[in-house]
Design an enzyme around this catalytic site. Structure first.
Site, PDB file in Angstrom:
ATOM      1  N   HIS A 153      13.295 -14.127  60.282  1.00  0.00           N
ATOM      2  CA  HIS A 153      12.446 -13.377  59.350  1.00  0.00           C
ATOM      3  C   HIS A 153      11.100 -13.041  60.004  1.00  0.00           C
ATOM      4  O   HIS A 153      10.633 -11.897  59.951  1.00  0.00           O
ATOM      5  CB  HIS A 153      12.182 -14.211  58.091  1.00  0.00           C
ATOM      6  CG  HIS A 153      13.344 -14.314  57.156  1.00  0.00           C
ATOM      7  ND1 HIS A 153      14.112 -13.247  56.798  1.00  0.00           N
ATOM      8  CD2 HIS A 153      13.854 -15.388  56.490  1.00  0.00           C
ATOM      9  CE1 HIS A 153      15.044 -13.642  55.940  1.00  0.00           C
ATOM     10  NE2 HIS A 153      14.914 -14.946  55.755  1.00  0.00           N
ATOM     11  N   HIS A 168      17.087 -19.152  61.115  1.00  0.00           N
ATOM     12  CA  HIS A 168      17.069 -18.203  59.994  1.00  0.00           C
ATOM     13  C   HIS A 168      15.635 -17.784  59.654  1.00  0.00           C
ATOM     14  O   HIS A 168      15.326 -16.592  59.530  1.00  0.00           O
ATOM     15  CB  HIS A 168      17.743 -18.860  58.783  1.00  0.00           C
ATOM     16  CG  HIS A 168      17.732 -18.035  57.533  1.00  0.00           C
ATOM     17  ND1 HIS A 168      18.874 -17.455  57.019  1.00  0.00           N
ATOM     18  CD2 HIS A 168      16.725 -17.709  56.672  1.00  0.00           C
ATOM     19  CE1 HIS A 168      18.568 -16.805  55.910  1.00  0.00           C
ATOM     20  NE2 HIS A 168      17.265 -16.949  55.676  1.00  0.00           N
ATOM     21  N   GLU A 169      14.760 -18.775  59.513  1.00  0.00           N
ATOM     22  CA  GLU A 169      13.380 -18.480  59.133  1.00  0.00           C
ATOM     23  C   GLU A 169      12.617 -17.786  60.267  1.00  0.00           C
ATOM     24  O   GLU A 169      11.832 -16.870  60.025  1.00  0.00           O
ATOM     25  CB  GLU A 169      12.663 -19.767  58.724  1.00  0.00           C
ATOM     26  CG  GLU A 169      13.293 -20.489  57.545  1.00  0.00           C
ATOM     27  CD  GLU A 169      13.446 -19.607  56.322  1.00  0.00           C
ATOM     28  OE1 GLU A 169      12.533 -18.796  56.048  1.00  0.00           O
ATOM     29  OE2 GLU A 169      14.477 -19.718  55.642  1.00  0.00           O
TER      30      GLU A 169
END
Length: 229
Positions: free
Chosen positions: A27, A23-24
């Site tokens: 980004h 997820h990170e």
């Protein structure tokens, strides 16, 4: 603690170690694509969970099923289109969770295509195969929940950065000058989400609707295999 309860917490730990880093990193990768390499320089485009995890966010993840990581550093000024770039960077995180949910559901349903897995699952015995299938079920649910949670339009969640694309400068200045109050509201929201009954919990209702759509996209596979309609 029974086996199902243990596997639920085990799945949440797996989420911290595997899903949260994806997820990170999503980004950071999107930010880089938009022209900002701040996350890359800070070492945040990484699958190493320990560069992303936040202590309290991790504790909540384990005990409630949703939480957060350290914010990925982003500098919108370096992007070709700062507003769109920031919104797309924020959106990449929840999308990665939905993809992870889809893959978890796909793996579960592909296992049901195996006669051995099907018999083990419906036998009522807790075998290693059944444990793996239960973990995939939990990962499916957790990832859908994380996607919906992160899309809430409240700082510091991804949903606010997506919403900011549609806000004018005056509205954004108001939010940034009231960050302390917004932080209190955010913590209050966390408490409310844990005490409101599921049938009245908007987050839970939205997650169920999205989960049903994703499940329909993969649940036809074993039915086609075994001729079930």
């Amino acid at each position: 603690m029974n086996v199902s309860e243990f596997l639920k917490y085990f799945s949440r730990v797996l989420t911290l170690l595997i899903v949260i880093p994806v997820h990170e990193a999503a980004h950071g990768l999107m930010a880089k694509k938009m022209g900002d390499d701040t996350a890359e320089k800070k070492g945040r485009i990484s699958l190493n969970p320990f560069v992303h995890l936040d202590f309290w966010g991790s504790v909540l993840m384990i005990f409630t099923g949703f939480g957060w990581a350290k914010p990925v550093p982003v500098n919108p000024v370096r992007m070709k289109n700062p507003r769109a770039g920031l919104a797309l960077t924020a959106f990449a995180g929840p999308v990665s969770n939905l993809i992870a949910a889809f893959l978890s559901g796909l793996a579960y349903n592909l296992m049901l295509c195996s006669e051995t897995c099907l018999e083990a699952y419906f036998s009522g015995n807790i075998t290693s195969v059944v444990c793996v299938m239960i973990i995939f079920e939990f990962l499916f649910t957790i990832n859908v929940g994380l996607a919906v949670f992160n899309l809430l339009p409240m700082p510091p969640l991804d949903g606010f950065n997506i919403l900011s694309f549609f806000l004018n400068d005056k509205a954004l200045r108001w939010v940034y000058t009231h960050q302390r109050e917004m932080s209190v509201c955010f913590m209050g929201l966390i408490v409310l989400l844990n005490i409101i009954p599921a049938e009245y919990n908007i987050l839970n209702i939205a997650a169920e609707d999205i989960a049903n759509l994703l499940w329909k996209a993969v649940s036809w596979i074993p039915r086609l295999k075994w001729g079930m309609y």
